[in-house]
Design a protein around this motif. Structure first.
Motif, short mmCIF file in Angstrom:
data_model
loop_
_atom_site.label_atom_id
_atom_site.label_comp_id
_atom_site.label_asym_id
_atom_site.label_seq_id
_atom_site.Cartn_x
_atom_site.Cartn_y
_atom_site.Cartn_z
N MET A 1 -2.41 3.64 5.78
CA MET A 1 -2.52 2.32 6.42
C MET A 1 -3.90 2.18 7.06
O MET A 1 -4.55 1.14 6.99
CB MET A 1 -1.44 2.14 7.49
CG MET A 1 -0.04 2.03 6.93
SD MET A 1 1.20 2.11 8.25
CE MET A 1 1.10 0.46 8.93
N ASN A 2 -4.32 3.26 7.71
CA ASN A 2 -5.64 3.24 8.35
C ASN A 2 -6.74 3.08 7.29
O ASN A 2 -7.66 2.27 7.44
CB ASN A 2 -5.83 4.53 9.15
CG ASN A 2 -7.23 4.62 9.71
OD1 ASN A 2 -8.11 5.21 9.09
ND2 ASN A 2 -7.45 4.01 10.86
N ILE B 1 0.85 -1.19 0.00
CA ILE B 1 0.00 0.00 0.00
C ILE B 1 0.89 1.25 0.00
O ILE B 1 2.03 1.21 0.49
CB ILE B 1 -1.00 0.03 1.18
CG1 ILE B 1 -0.29 -0.05 2.53
CG2 ILE B 1 -2.02 -1.08 1.07
CD1 ILE B 1 -1.25 0.05 3.69
N ALA C 1 -6.46 1.72 4.38
CA ALA C 1 -6.40 0.36 3.83
C ALA C 1 -7.23 -0.59 4.70
O ALA C 1 -7.89 -1.50 4.20
CB ALA C 1 -4.95 -0.12 3.73
N CYS C 2 -7.21 -0.34 6.00
CA CYS C 2 -8.00 -1.18 6.92
C CYS C 2 -9.48 -0.82 6.85
O CYS C 2 -10.33 -1.70 6.71
CB CYS C 2 -7.50 -1.03 8.35
SG CYS C 2 -5.80 -1.59 8.56
N GLY D 1 2.25 -4.19 3.90
CA GLY D 1 2.09 -3.36 2.71
C GLY D 1 3.05 -2.19 2.64
O GLY D 1 3.32 -1.68 1.55
N LEU E 1 -8.27 -4.44 4.85
CA LEU E 1 -7.03 -5.15 5.15
C LEU E 1 -6.92 -5.28 6.66
O LEU E 1 -7.46 -4.44 7.40
CB LEU E 1 -5.81 -4.37 4.62
CG LEU E 1 -5.24 -4.85 3.27
CD1 LEU E 1 -6.29 -4.74 2.18
CD2 LEU E 1 -3.99 -4.06 2.91
N SER F 1 -1.74 1.26 12.47
CA SER F 1 -2.86 1.49 11.55
C SER F 1 -4.06 2.11 12.25
O SER F 1 -4.99 2.56 11.60
CB SER F 1 -3.32 0.15 10.95
OG SER F 1 -2.33 -0.40 10.14
N GLU G 1 -1.69 -6.94 7.52
CA GLU G 1 -1.50 -6.82 6.07
C GLU G 1 -1.06 -5.40 5.72
O GLU G 1 -0.23 -5.20 4.82
CB GLU G 1 -2.82 -7.13 5.35
CG GLU G 1 -3.16 -8.61 5.30
CD GLU G 1 -4.56 -8.88 4.72
OE1 GLU G 1 -4.73 -9.90 4.04
OE2 GLU G 1 -5.50 -8.08 4.97
N SER G 2 -1.63 -4.43 6.42
CA SER G 2 -1.27 -3.06 6.09
C SER G 2 0.20 -2.77 6.47
O SER G 2 0.91 -2.09 5.73
CB SER G 2 -2.30 -2.10 6.70
OG SER G 2 -1.77 -1.28 7.66
#
Ligand code: NIG
Ligand code: FE
Length: 408
Positions: free
Chosen positions: A332-333, A314, A335-336, A349, A341, A387, A345-346
């Motif tokens: 990252m946040n 990411i 992506a979750c 990433g 995710l 995240s 995973e983030s």
């Protein structure tokens, strides 16, 4: 050993099988030894190394991760597009704005008019946000010049940024970002210029590692992208692509079949495309910032990417149009929250999978013996917090090639 870091909770991102610990593989009260910018020791505290060592850094139980890698940015540009943000809020689509000569081309106009020095200062200022989020490596694309001289001007700025002691840069030529106004209705001739003149010159000046394309209705056709990829591979650079962002043209499968390190965006990627990534070991780079700013509703095929074990990176995609977010932790946040995710995973990433998206997986993105000593040291109890929380200055320091850069 030059330096020894002790009393740290280590999140190495080395595969589970090798460490046998939990999902994040946190090793409590660990120690890292560094020599000549590389990791030489990692694991339990080692009394024989510590005894009388002149340079011991006590991390006071901080969390230590690999330095974060933002593997997709357009950091260098002039101007801003807040006016288009307002237009889009009134309901005008991104593609419509682009067709009217706004979008990427409005940033091209502003960037062409701006000197190398000024672009450098603008970029350095934006970089501060990323540094605060633990970034030690950034990928930077050209793509707002679209002439030989202006693309080279942008890549020279990236080169100057790479000379900073605390930031590593991977540079990408993105001349195939939009058809420049002077080539309107002659896009094949612009592709000739890219293949015959711009790529060879960039290679000669050693200004990029990768060549990227925007494979899209408002960008370039798969056929045109294939020509750019062929010219790139002939000159020994690596390829990546902005693909399947707004429609499914098959650009991801094309890029993967030609050995791309990553394909990026991929909201419209289908199962055959996912299979092509798996087969060619191409990373899927997810860009939730652009998804968010474009108010996109089509999600990238994340369950399929998991099913076929495609590594997911990411990145911020930091740019003035679709993702003006200079914060990798915000991404990252997102992506979750937006892509579902997991925080683990983030974290992959922005570390090991981001390294792979840049072809750097043997050097960065994990903390292991022989890897470059790039870390982020956090005042956090658990990796999921990376995240989870936004805006709190949790970073204590970044370490780049073993050198410490303090944030507080
Ligand atoms: O990654 N998709 C194309 N390129 C950029 C947007 C650039 C811009 O709008 O200035 C992206 O979203
Ligand atoms: Fe992008």
């Amino acid at each position: 050993m030059d330096k020894v870091f002790i009393n740290l909770h280590l999140v190495s991102m080395v595969d589970k099988q090798q460490t046998g610990s939990d999902g994040y593989q946190v090793l409590k009260d660990a120690m890292i030894g560094v020599r000549n910018g590389k990791v030489e020791y990692v694991g339990e505290p080692c009394p024989s190394i510590l005894h009388g060592h002149p340079d011991i850094i006590d991390c006071a139980h901080a969390l230590v991760t690999p330095g974060f890698i933002d593997c997709h940015t357009h950091l260098i540009f002039a101007g801003n597009r807040a006016n288009e943000f307002e237009q889009r809020l009134q309901g005008v689509p991104y593609e419509e704005i682009a067709k009217q000569g706004g979008g990427i081309l409005s940033t091209v106009q502003a960037t062409r008019k701006t000197s190398e020095d000024e672009l450098y200062h603008l970029a350095i200022h934006r970089l501060e946000g990323l540094k605060r989020d633990g970034v030690t490596t950034i990928e930077i694309k050209s793509g707002y010049g679209l002439t030989l001289d202006d693309e080279i001007k942008m890549l020279k700025v990236a080169k100057r940024i790479s000379e900073l002691p605390d930031m590593k840069v991977s540079s990408t030529l993105l001349a195939a970002h939009a058809v420049p106004p002077e080539y309107k209705n002659r896009s094949d001739e612009y592709i000739d210029l890219i293949c015959d003149t711009i790529i060879p010159q960039v290679v000669k000046l050693n200004l990029a590692n990768h060549v990227d394309v925007f494979c899209e209705g408002i960008g370039f056709s798969p056929k045109q992208c294939e020509r750019v990829f062929r010219a790139t591979l002939k000159h020994g650079l690596r390829i990546k692509g902005h693909t399947e962002q707004l429609s499914n043209l098959g650009g991801s499968a094309l890029a993967a079949s030609m050995g791309a390190d990553s394909v990026d965006h991929i909201e419209y990627l289908d199962e055959n495309g996912v299979k092509a990534l798996a087969k060619n070991n191409t990373v899927a780079t997810l860009l939730p910032g652009a998804f968010y700013y474009l108010n996109e509703s089509k999600l990238p095929p994340i369950p399929l990417l998991r099913q076929y074990k495609v590594p997911m990176a990411i990145a911020t995609d930091f740019n003035p149009g679709t993702s003006p977010i200079a914060s990798l932790r915000t991404i990252m946040n997102m992506a979750c929250t937006l892509f579902k995710l997991t925080p683990e995973e983030s974290l992959r990433g922005v570390t090991c999978h981001a390294a792979q998206a840049l072809g750097l997986q043997h050097f960065r993105g994990k903390i292991a013996v022989g890897m470059e000593a790039d870390f982020a040291i956090w005042q956090l109890d658990s990796p999921a917090e990376l995240s989870y929380r936004l805006g709190v200055p949790d970073l204590i320091a970044r370490v780049v090639d073993g050198e410490i850069f303090h944030e507080k």
